[in-house]
Design an enzyme around this catalytic site. Structure first.
Site, PDB file in Angstrom:
ATOM      1  N   ASP A  19      12.922  37.268  -1.815  1.00 45.11           N
ATOM      2  CA  ASP A  19      12.582  36.633  -3.095  1.00 45.11           C
ATOM      3  C   ASP A  19      13.413  37.247  -4.223  1.00 45.11           C
ATOM      4  O   ASP A  19      13.756  38.429  -4.181  1.00 45.11           O
ATOM      5  CB  ASP A  19      11.083  36.835  -3.368  1.00 45.11           C
ATOM      6  CG  ASP A  19      10.572  35.867  -4.425  1.00 45.11           C
ATOM      7  OD1 ASP A  19      11.293  34.909  -4.786  1.00 45.11           O
ATOM      8  OD2 ASP A  19       9.438  36.065  -4.906  1.00 45.11           O
ATOM      9  N   HIS A  36      21.588  32.314  -4.635  1.00 45.60           N
ATOM     10  CA  HIS A  36      21.401  32.044  -3.199  1.00 45.60           C
ATOM     11  C   HIS A  36      22.630  32.490  -2.407  1.00 45.60           C
ATOM     12  O   HIS A  36      22.512  33.032  -1.304  1.00 45.60           O
ATOM     13  CB  HIS A  36      21.124  30.561  -2.968  1.00 45.60           C
ATOM     14  CG  HIS A  36      19.830  30.096  -3.575  1.00 45.60           C
ATOM     15  ND1 HIS A  36      18.667  30.823  -3.484  1.00 45.60           N
ATOM     16  CD2 HIS A  36      19.517  28.987  -4.300  1.00 45.60           C
ATOM     17  CE1 HIS A  36      17.688  30.174  -4.118  1.00 45.60           C
ATOM     18  NE2 HIS A  36      18.186  29.060  -4.621  1.00 45.60           N
ATOM     19  N   SER A  64      10.649  27.791   2.698  1.00 47.24           N
ATOM     20  CA  SER A  64       9.237  27.516   2.992  1.00 47.24           C
ATOM     21  C   SER A  64       8.952  26.016   2.869  1.00 47.24           C
ATOM     22  O   SER A  64       9.743  25.267   2.286  1.00 47.24           O
ATOM     23  CB  SER A  64       8.339  28.281   2.012  1.00 47.24           C
ATOM     24  OG  SER A  64       8.440  27.708   0.722  1.00 47.24           O
ATOM     25  N   ASN A  67       9.194  25.033  -0.580  1.00 53.87           N
ATOM     26  CA  ASN A  67      10.535  24.967  -1.190  1.00 53.87           C
ATOM     27  C   ASN A  67      11.097  23.546  -1.254  1.00 53.87           C
ATOM     28  O   ASN A  67      12.039  23.278  -2.008  1.00 53.87           O
ATOM     29  CB  ASN A  67      11.527  25.875  -0.455  1.00 53.87           C
ATOM     30  CG  ASN A  67      11.300  27.351  -0.710  1.00 53.87           C
ATOM     31  OD1 ASN A  67      11.661  28.191   0.106  1.00 53.87           O
ATOM     32  ND2 ASN A  67      10.715  27.697  -1.853  1.00 53.87           N
ATOM     33  N   GLU A 206       2.414  46.552   8.433  1.00 59.72           N
ATOM     34  CA  GLU A 206       2.527  47.290   7.171  1.00 59.72           C
ATOM     35  C   GLU A 206       3.307  46.388   6.219  1.00 59.72           C
ATOM     36  O   GLU A 206       4.224  45.676   6.650  1.00 59.72           O
ATOM     37  CB  GLU A 206       3.285  48.603   7.385  1.00 59.72           C
ATOM     38  CG  GLU A 206       2.601  49.565   8.332  1.00 59.72           C
ATOM     39  CD  GLU A 206       1.281  50.083   7.777  1.00 59.72           C
ATOM     40  OE1 GLU A 206       1.180  50.248   6.546  1.00 59.72           O
ATOM     41  OE2 GLU A 206       0.346  50.307   8.563  1.00 59.72           O
TER      42      GLU A 206
HETATM   43  C1  FPP Z   1      13.779  32.954  -2.913  1.00 54.47           C
HETATM   44  O1  FPP Z   1      14.397  33.193  -4.153  1.00 54.47           O
HETATM   45  C2  FPP Z   1      14.739  32.575  -1.945  1.00 54.47           C
HETATM   46  C3  FPP Z   1      14.775  31.364  -1.312  1.00 54.47           C
HETATM   47  C4  FPP Z   1      13.820  30.296  -1.561  1.00 54.47           C
HETATM   48  C5  FPP Z   1      15.805  31.046  -0.354  1.00 54.47           C
HETATM   49  C6  FPP Z   1      16.253  32.148   0.526  1.00 54.47           C
HETATM   50  C7  FPP Z   1      17.633  31.889   0.848  1.00 54.47           C
HETATM   51  C8  FPP Z   1      18.609  32.792   0.943  1.00 54.47           C
HETATM   52  C9  FPP Z   1      18.404  34.227   0.867  1.00 54.47           C
HETATM   53  C10 FPP Z   1      19.981  32.310   1.102  1.00 54.47           C
HETATM   54  C11 FPP Z   1      20.622  32.445   2.392  1.00 54.47           C
HETATM   55  C12 FPP Z   1      19.806  32.466   3.606  1.00 54.47           C
HETATM   56  C13 FPP Z   1      20.329  32.260   4.808  1.00 54.47           C
HETATM   57  C14 FPP Z   1      19.524  32.443   6.018  1.00 54.47           C
HETATM   58  C15 FPP Z   1      21.723  31.851   4.961  1.00 54.47           C
HETATM   59  P1  FPP Z   1      13.980  32.303  -5.369  1.00 54.47           P
HETATM   60  O2  FPP Z   1      14.995  31.228  -5.511  1.00 54.47           O
HETATM   61  O3  FPP Z   1      12.567  31.842  -5.240  1.00 54.47           O
HETATM   62  O4  FPP Z   1      14.099  33.346  -6.538  1.00 54.47           O
HETATM   63  P2  FPP Z   1      13.237  33.400  -7.877  1.00 54.47           P
HETATM   64  O5  FPP Z   1      11.815  33.675  -7.483  1.00 54.47           O
HETATM   65  O6  FPP Z   1      13.863  34.526  -8.621  1.00 54.47           O
HETATM   66  O7  FPP Z   1      13.436  32.072  -8.570  1.00 54.47           O
END
Ligand code: FPP
Length: 239
Positions: A19, A36, A64, A67, A206
């Site tokens: 996150d 990202h 998720s 998302n 944990e």
């Molecule tokens: C949460 O940050 C992250 C996600 C919803 C996406 C996770 C994706 C990646 C780490 C990119 C690459 C992954 C792979 C497997 C190639 P957020 O956007 O919710 O952040 P925020 O809470 O600061 O808005």
């Protein structure tokens, strides 16, 4: 910081709620997509850490079910990023002998992402040193509900005795069947909740929270999580 000796207890399975990509981007005056992109680099660093510290199972919450509510532009970016990531990291999966698995409602993923995942799942199936599981379009309540539906259908057809269903047998109907439960769950980005991630499987995990945004997650944070884990007493309900 306490020392991590070779004899220290180590998690066999780490699961991560990645996150803070968007906030990292805002902090740097960049578009969310740049967060990202930087998050994908953190995934590679984490794979390297697992290899270095001999952690055989890593599960990442990459997308998720909630998302899908994000803008079509952001969703498309994330799906393309996934395909690029898999294409670019195929050599690393082979080098580290990592087997790729996916959990989640894959039917909802765009076809190019599904095909790319299927191809990598097949080509890494014989790898036996590491295990990378991507949770994509994943929600734990959906996973548990789906397992309950399978069990109910089998019972209705007379193929399963409800009285014989114990916890281990039920876990066999979850998408994580065959994987050990996570020992350590890490959540970056400062929030302290599980957000519908591995609710059944996390029963005795944990949990380690850090303020660090996911794109800044690197070996020092990974190491700190391992240090903290090594100094916790896991009693599994005993004394
Ligand atoms: C949460 O940050 C992250 C996600 C919803 C996406 C996770 C994706 C990646 C780490 C990119 C690459 C992954 C792979 C497997 C190639 P957020 O956007 O919710 O952040 P925020 O809470 O600061 O808005």
């Amino acid at each position: 910081m306490p020392e991590l000796s070779p004899a220290s207890p180590r998690p066999r399975h780490i699961a991560i709620i990645m996150d803070g990509n968007g906030r990292w981007a805002a902090k740097h005056g960049l578009e969310r997509s740049a967060g990202h992109q930087a998050g994908a680099d953190a995934v590679i660093r984490t794979l390297e850490c697992c290899n270095q510290y001999a952690i055989p199972y890593l599960t990442l919450y990459a997308f998720s079910t909630e998302n899908w509510k994000r803008s079509p532009k952001e969703v498309a970016f994330l799906m393309n990023l996934l395909v690029d990531f898999l294409d670019q990291q195929a050599a690393k999966l082979a080098e580290y002998q990592i087997r790729l698995r996916v959990i989640g409602d894959l039917e909802r993923l765009p076809r190019p992402a599904r095909l790319c995942l299927q191809q990598q799942i097949t080509s890494t199936a014989a790898n036996a040193k590491g295990n990378l599981t991507l949770a994509l379009s994943y929600g734990s309540r959906h996973e548990i509900t789906r397992a309950a539906q399978i069990v109910a259908r089998l019972a209705k057809a007379g193929a399963l005795d409800p009285e014989a269903l114990d916890e281990d047998a039920f876990a066999g109907y979850l998408q994580t069947a065959g994987l050990p439960d996570p020992d350590l769950i890490i959540r970056t980005g400062g929030e302290q909740r599980l957000s519908n991630f591995l609710l059944w499987q996390a029963s005795y995990a944990e949990i380690w929270f850090t303020e660090t945004f996911w794109p800044d997650f690197a070996e020092p944070q990974f190491r700190q999580a391992l240090d903290d884990f090594a100094h916790r007493q896991r009693r599994f309900g005993g004394i």
